[in-house]
Design a protein around this motif. Structure first.
Motif, PDB file in Angstrom:
ATOM      1  N   MET A   1       0.894  -1.181   0.169  1.00 42.32           N
ATOM      2  CA  MET A   1      -0.122  -0.005  -0.071  1.00 42.32           C
ATOM      3  C   MET A   1       0.937   1.095  -0.052  1.00 42.32           C
ATOM      4  SD  MET A   1      -3.233   0.610   2.539  1.00 42.32           S
ATOM      5  CE  MET A   1      -3.039   2.234   3.250  1.00 42.32           C
ATOM      6  N   ALA A   2       0.543   2.081  -1.066  1.00 45.64           N
ATOM      7  CA  ALA A   2       1.477   3.302  -1.124  1.00 45.64           C
ATOM      8  C   ALA A   2       1.157   4.476   0.160  1.00 45.64           C
ATOM      9  CB  ALA A   2       1.106   4.004  -2.508  1.00 45.64           C
ATOM     10  N   ALA A   3       2.144   4.981   0.445  1.00 44.59           N
ATOM     11  CA  ALA A   3       2.161   5.971   1.634  1.00 44.59           C
ATOM     12  C   ALA A   3       1.157   7.089   1.058  1.00 44.59           C
ATOM     13  CB  ALA A   3       3.525   6.505   2.013  1.00 44.59           C
ATOM     14  N   PRO A   4       0.435   7.570   1.948  1.00 49.40           N
ATOM     15  CA  PRO A   4      -0.583   8.735   1.524  1.00 49.40           C
ATOM     16  C   PRO A   4       0.339  10.115   0.963  1.00 49.40           C
ATOM     17  CG  PRO A   4      -0.672   8.550   3.840  1.00 49.40           C
ATOM     18  CD  PRO A   4       0.192   7.215   3.529  1.00 49.40           C
ATOM     19  N   SER A   5      -0.294  10.868   0.284  1.00 47.13           N
ATOM     20  CA  SER A   5       0.633  11.990  -0.108  1.00 47.13           C
ATOM     21  C   SER A   5       0.770  12.700   0.970  1.00 47.13           C
ATOM     22  CB  SER A   5      -0.261  12.737  -1.316  1.00 47.13           C
ATOM     23  OG  SER A   5       0.281  14.086  -1.130  1.00 47.13           O
ATOM     24  N   PRO A   6       2.130  13.566   1.066  1.00 48.83           N
ATOM     25  CA  PRO A   6       2.315  14.197   2.328  1.00 48.83           C
ATOM     26  C   PRO A   6       1.383  15.406   2.267  1.00 48.83           C
ATOM     27  CG  PRO A   6       4.088  14.483   0.702  1.00 48.83           C
ATOM     28  CD  PRO A   6       3.070  13.381   0.169  1.00 48.83           C
ATOM     29  N   ARG A   7       0.731  15.839   1.155  1.00 49.40           N
ATOM     30  CA  ARG A   7       0.083  17.184   1.323  1.00 49.40           C
ATOM     31  C   ARG A   7      -1.687  16.685   1.127  1.00 49.40           C
ATOM     32  NH1 ARG A   7       2.887  18.313  -3.546  1.00 49.40           N
ATOM     33  NH2 ARG A   7       4.817  19.251  -3.130  1.00 49.40           N
ATOM     34  N   SER A   8      -1.847  15.487   1.595  1.00 51.84           N
ATOM     35  CA  SER A   8      -3.325  15.020   1.507  1.00 51.84           C
ATOM     36  C   SER A   8      -4.258  15.868   2.336  1.00 51.84           C
ATOM     37  CB  SER A   8      -3.420  13.494   1.811  1.00 51.84           C
ATOM     38  OG  SER A   8      -3.126  13.452   3.058  1.00 51.84           O
ATOM     39  N   HIS A   9      -3.455  16.354   3.609  1.00 45.41           N
ATOM     40  CA  HIS A   9      -4.694  17.189   4.439  1.00 45.41           C
ATOM     41  C   HIS A   9      -4.726  18.573   3.722  1.00 45.41           C
ATOM     42  CE1 HIS A   9      -0.460  18.503   5.018  1.00 45.41           C
ATOM     43  NE2 HIS A   9      -0.848  19.431   5.828  1.00 45.41           N
ATOM     44  N   LEU A  10      -3.869  18.995   2.926  1.00 43.81           N
ATOM     45  CA  LEU A  10      -4.108  20.325   2.202  1.00 43.81           C
ATOM     46  C   LEU A  10      -5.266  20.015   0.995  1.00 43.81           C
ATOM     47  CD1 LEU A  10      -0.680  21.769   1.808  1.00 43.81           C
ATOM     48  CD2 LEU A  10      -2.454  22.569   3.391  1.00 43.81           C
ATOM     49  N   TYR A  11      -4.983  18.977   0.490  1.00 40.81           N
ATOM     50  CA  TYR A  11      -6.343  18.668  -0.575  1.00 40.81           C
ATOM     51  C   TYR A  11      -7.461  18.509   0.319  1.00 40.81           C
ATOM     52  CZ  TYR A  11      -2.304  17.870  -3.608  1.00 40.81           C
ATOM     53  OH  TYR A  11      -1.160  17.740  -4.286  1.00 40.81           O
ATOM     54  N   ARG A  12      -7.693  18.011   1.159  1.00 42.33           N
ATOM     55  CA  ARG A  12      -8.825  17.783   1.936  1.00 42.33           C
ATOM     56  C   ARG A  12      -9.594  19.201   2.398  1.00 42.33           C
ATOM     57  NH1 ARG A  12      -7.041  13.031   4.347  1.00 42.33           N
ATOM     58  NH2 ARG A  12      -6.216  14.031   6.191  1.00 42.33           N
ATOM     59  N   LEU A  13      -8.543  20.049   2.813  1.00 40.64           N
ATOM     60  CA  LEU A  13      -8.870  21.359   3.224  1.00 40.64           C
ATOM     61  C   LEU A  13      -9.637  22.133   1.919  1.00 40.64           C
ATOM     62  CD1 LEU A  13      -9.118  23.332   5.786  1.00 40.64           C
ATOM     63  CD2 LEU A  13      -6.929  23.973   4.802  1.00 40.64           C
ATOM     64  N   LEU A  14      -8.950  22.005   0.653  1.00 43.30           N
ATOM     65  CA  LEU A  14      -9.260  22.747  -0.489  1.00 43.30           C
ATOM     66  C   LEU A  14     -10.485  22.199  -0.669  1.00 43.30           C
ATOM     67  CD1 LEU A  14      -7.773  24.806  -2.211  1.00 43.30           C
ATOM     68  CD2 LEU A  14      -7.190  22.866  -3.705  1.00 43.30           C
ATOM     69  N   LEU A  15     -10.948  20.674  -0.970  1.00 42.74           N
ATOM     70  CA  LEU A  15     -11.937  20.222  -1.207  1.00 42.74           C
ATOM     71  C   LEU A  15     -13.245  20.759  -0.421  1.00 42.74           C
ATOM     72  CD1 LEU A  15     -13.337  18.045  -3.030  1.00 42.74           C
ATOM     73  CD2 LEU A  15     -13.396  16.742  -1.170  1.00 42.74           C
ATOM     74  N   ILE A  16     -12.960  21.092   0.926  1.00 36.52           N
ATOM     75  CA  ILE A  16     -13.803  21.416   1.758  1.00 36.52           C
ATOM     76  C   ILE A  16     -14.138  22.932   1.392  1.00 36.52           C
ATOM     77  CG2 ILE A  16     -14.475  22.124   4.356  1.00 36.52           C
ATOM     78  CD1 ILE A  16     -12.566  19.544   5.091  1.00 36.52           C
ATOM     79  N   LEU A  17     -13.068  23.961   1.226  1.00 39.21           N
ATOM     80  CA  LEU A  17     -13.483  25.141   0.998  1.00 39.21           C
ATOM     81  C   LEU A  17     -14.257  25.333  -0.259  1.00 39.21           C
ATOM     82  CD1 LEU A  17     -10.214  26.981   1.890  1.00 39.21           C
ATOM     83  CD2 LEU A  17     -12.270  27.402   2.815  1.00 39.21           C
ATOM     84  N   VAL A  18     -13.922  24.407  -1.378  1.00 34.11           N
ATOM     85  CA  VAL A  18     -14.510  24.534  -2.668  1.00 34.11           C
ATOM     86  C   VAL A  18     -16.053  23.942  -2.633  1.00 34.11           C
ATOM     87  CG1 VAL A  18     -14.789  23.584  -5.042  1.00 34.11           C
ATOM     88  CG2 VAL A  18     -12.672  24.261  -4.063  1.00 34.11           C
ATOM     89  N   VAL A  19     -16.332  23.092  -1.642  1.00 32.77           N
ATOM     90  CA  VAL A  19     -17.765  22.637  -1.353  1.00 32.77           C
ATOM     91  C   VAL A  19     -18.467  23.888  -0.684  1.00 32.77           C
ATOM     92  CG1 VAL A  19     -19.369  21.132  -0.090  1.00 32.77           C
ATOM     93  CG2 VAL A  19     -17.200  20.222  -1.686  1.00 32.77           C
ATOM     94  N   PHE A  20     -17.965  24.361   0.411  1.00 38.97           N
ATOM     95  CA  PHE A  20     -18.611  25.562   1.136  1.00 38.97           C
ATOM     96  C   PHE A  20     -18.804  26.594   0.098  1.00 38.97           C
ATOM     97  CE2 PHE A  20     -18.036  23.155   4.779  1.00 38.97           C
ATOM     98  CZ  PHE A  20     -18.834  23.428   5.693  1.00 38.97           C
ATOM     99  N   GLY A  21     -17.816  27.005  -0.565  1.00 39.88           N
ATOM    100  CA  GLY A  21     -17.810  28.232  -1.543  1.00 39.88           C
ATOM    101  C   GLY A  21     -18.930  27.804  -2.471  1.00 39.88           C
ATOM    102  N   ALA A  22     -19.247  26.788  -3.073  1.00 31.95           N
ATOM    103  CA  ALA A  22     -20.232  26.382  -4.000  1.00 31.95           C
ATOM    104  C   ALA A  22     -21.393  26.557  -3.284  1.00 31.95           C
ATOM    105  CB  ALA A  22     -19.836  25.103  -4.689  1.00 31.95           C
TER     106      ALA A  22
END
Lengths: 163, 277
Positions: free
Chosen positions: A1-22
């Protein structure tokens, strides 16, 4: 199993922001009235609705279309400043679309005249004022014989009330 | 001796301790710099954007946007002519279906005596005024009646405070309420320095004088102006040099209510005694 991307927490934050903005934009779109005036910040249809309120008082011109004779009499001094509807009530109670619907209101008792002409300290000095009993005997000798109820209109034509 | 202080939860007051001091300073410095940048952008941002857009296009667009409206309505109340008959209050009630106990316009009677002043408006002067008590009457030095209503301010505080944009000023000078959009929060009722607004007990929305917008749009005068028997109330277009209101400004001294509030009313009073508040 590949290690999770070190920036995955940032992507999650970005996704939440986009959902809230929309979501915010969608709610704003839904809540803003279609006719919203962005220049003056109000619902444009509000003025159209306000202007559509039915009229109750018609003004003298609407009375004159039928009552030319009274209008002619009334135009003389000193009651020319008083509108028809001041004493007779609004035109909607009397006529609709140029047709008479009911007898126009008029109170022929002394109370109608005294509404304006009853003596009071707040009234301008120059304005003609009479006490309840019509006690202006000093000025008008005829008034000395008056009782308390005889209507003013018995002697004075209200449209042209000169003695 | 220090024990209670040590056990206390950390307060907002900075505590000097050698370890975290530098990190905190750096954080604060960055935080303040960010705040300052955001403030500068907020203040100058739109201006900078407008300047960037500007050039030859912006000037004509601005000029046409601020073109003078066709009508500029004004209301004049001549206190010298008011006889306190209450016809205006009754007509307003009827024309606009104003519920009992609330008033879009009302008339106040001032009785000035050497010992003080009596101001009253019994039921908004719906039935006019009764005779003044004989004792007060003897002492009265002067008395007059003053009609009151929404002043349709040029700079209306009620419009400023409305959280939803339900009240607004039209280009022609009417301050109106949008009952569809109004929440009935009554901020505007509190903001009005003239007490001209109220919450309608039937609709539970903010309500006030509209200068009979529906009548004026149909070429009529407001109901109160129509029935006033002594020309104490005048309404007209300031852009029309022949209108009654324009004539009044030529030779009469005029006043507005509470000029110190800087609301800039477009309801002007002629012959208003200094006692009026």
């Amino acid at each position: 199993m590949a290690a999770p991307s070190p920036r995955s927490h940032l992507y999650r934050l970005l996704l939440i922001l986009v959902v809230f903005g929309a979501g915010f934009l969608a709610v704003k779109q839904w809540a803003t009235p279609d006719s919203w005036n962005y220049e003056h910040w109000y619902r444009g249809d509000a003025v159209v609705e306000a202007a559509a309120q039915p009229l109750v008082y018609g003004g003298n011109d609407s009375c004159k279309t039928c009552h030319k004779d009274v209008a002619k009499l009334w135009r003389k001094k000193p009651h020319r400043k008083v509108a028809c509807e001041t004493c007779h009530g609004p035109i909607v109670d009397h006529a609709k679309a140029g047709k008479k619907t009911a007898v126009a209101f008029i109170d022929k008792t002394r109370a109608q005249c005294l509404n304006c002409h009853l003596e009071g300290i707040n009234r301008p000095r120059a304005f003609p004022q009479f006490s309840k009993q019509g006690e202006i005997g000093k000025l008008v000798p005829k008034h000395k014989e008056l009782d308390a109820v005889t209507p003013c209109a018995k002697c004075h034509e209200a449209h042209d009330p000169r003695p | 001796m220090n024990k209670p202080l040590e056990n206390r939860p950390q307060s907002s007051r900075p505590v000097i301790d050698a370890g975290g001091d530098d990190a905190r300073r750096e954080f604060l410095r960055n935080f303040l710099a960010g705040t300052a940048t955001a403030t500068v952008l907020m203040v100058f941002g739109p201006g900078v954007a407008a300047l960037a857009q500007g050039g030859s296009d912006s000037a004509p667009a601005g000029a046409s946007g601020k073109a003078a409206p066709k009508h500029q309505f004004a209301y004049v109340i001549n206190v010298n002519n008011c006889i306190g008959c209450g016809n205006c209050v009754r007509a307003c009630k009827r024309e606009n279906q104003v519920p009992s106990a609330v008033f879009r316009t009302w008339v106040e009677r001032y009785v000035v005596t050497g010992e003080g002043m009596y101001v009253e408006s019994p039921n908004g002067a719906l039935e006019g005024f009764s005779q003044v008590n004989a004792g007060i009457r003897e002492k009265a030095t002067k008395s007059f009646t003053v009609p009151k209503m929404c002043n349709h301010c040029e700079n209306p505080p009620c419009v400023q405070v409305c959280p939803v944009g339900a009240t607004f000023k039209t280009k022609e000078g009417f301050v109106l309420v949008d009952p569809e959009h109004c929440l009935g929060c009554a901020y505007c009722v509190q903001a009005c320095p003239y007490g001209a607004r109220f919450i309608n007990p039937v609709t539970h929305k903010s309500d006030k004088c509209t200068w009979c917008y529906h009548r004026v749009k149909n070429g009529k005068l407001p109901a109160c102006v129509t029935v006033c028997p002594n020309k104490a109330r005048l309404f007209g277009d300031l852009n029309d040099p022949e209108s009654e209101v324009t004539q009044i400004f030529k030779d009469e001294a005029w006043m507005v209510l509470k000029p110190g509030m800087h609301t800039d009313p477009t309801c002007f009073y002629v012959g208003m005694p200094r006692e009026v508040v």
